[in-house]
Motif scaffolding. Structure first.
Motif, mmCIF file in Angstrom:
data_model
loop_
_atom_site.group_PDB
_atom_site.id
_atom_site.type_symbol
_atom_site.label_atom_id
_atom_site.label_comp_id
_atom_site.label_asym_id
_atom_site.label_seq_id
_atom_site.Cartn_x
_atom_site.Cartn_y
_atom_site.Cartn_z
ATOM 1 N N ARG A 52 0.803 -1.213 0.000
ATOM 2 C CA ARG A 52 0.000 0.000 0.000
ATOM 3 C C ARG A 52 0.844 1.276 0.000
ATOM 4 N NH1 ARG A 52 -5.226 1.196 3.735
ATOM 5 N NH2 ARG A 52 -5.954 2.913 2.462
ATOM 6 N N GLY A 53 1.932 1.349 0.722
ATOM 7 C CA GLY A 53 2.761 2.548 0.789
ATOM 8 C C GLY A 53 3.934 2.546 -0.169
ATOM 9 N N ALA A 54 4.055 1.550 -1.007
ATOM 10 C CA ALA A 54 5.211 1.441 -1.905
ATOM 11 C C ALA A 54 5.235 2.567 -2.926
ATOM 12 C CB ALA A 54 5.214 0.083 -2.600
ATOM 13 N N LEU A 82 7.697 7.521 -4.942
ATOM 14 C CA LEU A 82 7.539 8.922 -5.341
ATOM 15 C C LEU A 82 8.398 9.830 -4.472
ATOM 16 C CD1 LEU A 82 6.052 10.868 -7.209
ATOM 17 C CD2 LEU A 82 4.281 11.058 -5.463
ATOM 18 N N ALA A 83 8.467 9.548 -3.184
ATOM 19 C CA ALA A 83 9.271 10.368 -2.274
ATOM 20 C C ALA A 83 10.752 10.289 -2.599
ATOM 21 C CB ALA A 83 9.028 9.930 -0.828
ATOM 22 N N ILE A 84 11.193 9.179 -3.122
ATOM 23 C CA ILE A 84 12.603 9.030 -3.493
ATOM 24 C C ILE A 84 12.841 9.496 -4.930
ATOM 25 C CG2 ILE A 84 14.427 7.342 -3.943
ATOM 26 C CD1 ILE A 84 13.301 5.745 -1.574
ATOM 27 N N GLY A 85 11.937 9.176 -5.815
ATOM 28 C CA GLY A 85 12.136 9.476 -7.232
ATOM 29 C C GLY A 85 11.957 10.937 -7.602
ATOM 30 N N LEU A 86 11.016 11.636 -6.991
ATOM 31 C CA LEU A 86 10.756 13.023 -7.356
ATOM 32 C C LEU A 86 11.949 13.948 -7.088
ATOM 33 C CD1 LEU A 86 8.602 14.812 -8.571
ATOM 34 C CD2 LEU A 86 7.748 15.251 -6.275
#
Length: 123
Positions: free
Chosen positions: A16-18, A23-27
């Motif tokens: 669910r939080g993947a 997004l938090a790492i990639g953005l």
């Protein structure tokens, strides 16, 4: 009391939080790459303008223009904030122009582009 769940929901709960973590790492990585590409593009443009301004200044000195005219030529071609350095070496003149990489919020960065040109001074 039992809660009925749909069979397709069984595999989704642990992931669910993947998407949020990705997004938090990639953005930030994407934003950092975008800033790097824009900085390189701005530096390339500033380098070309500094080199063109140095060439134009060297031509102006070579044909006998006075220092004020050479300064005006360098400012016109190199843009605002261009620094000019002239060095006479006998029949030759070396013109070095330095200018900021970009305007706007990049002005606070100490990035400067430098162009250098040499010309023979006509008698």
């Amino acid at each position: 009391m039992t809660i009925a769940t749909h069979p397709s929901d069984a595999g989704r709960r642990p992931e669910r939080g993947a998407v949020t973590a990705e997004l938090a790492i990639g953005l930030p990585v994407v934003v950092l790459l975008l800033v790097a590409v824009l900085t390189i593009a701005a530096a390339s443009g500033a380098q070309l303008r500094a080199l063109d301004a140095a060439r134009a200044g060297a031509r102006a000195v070579a044909i006998g223009q006075d220092a004020a005219t050479v300064r005006a030529v360098v400012d016109h071609v190199g843009g605002a904030g261009s620094d000019l350095r002239l060095e006479h070496d006998g029949e030759w003149v070396v013109v070095e122009v330095s200018r900021p990489v970009a305007g706007g919020w990049f002005t606070r960065l100490p990035l400067r582009a430098t162009g250098k040109a040499t010309a023979w001074v006509e008698p």
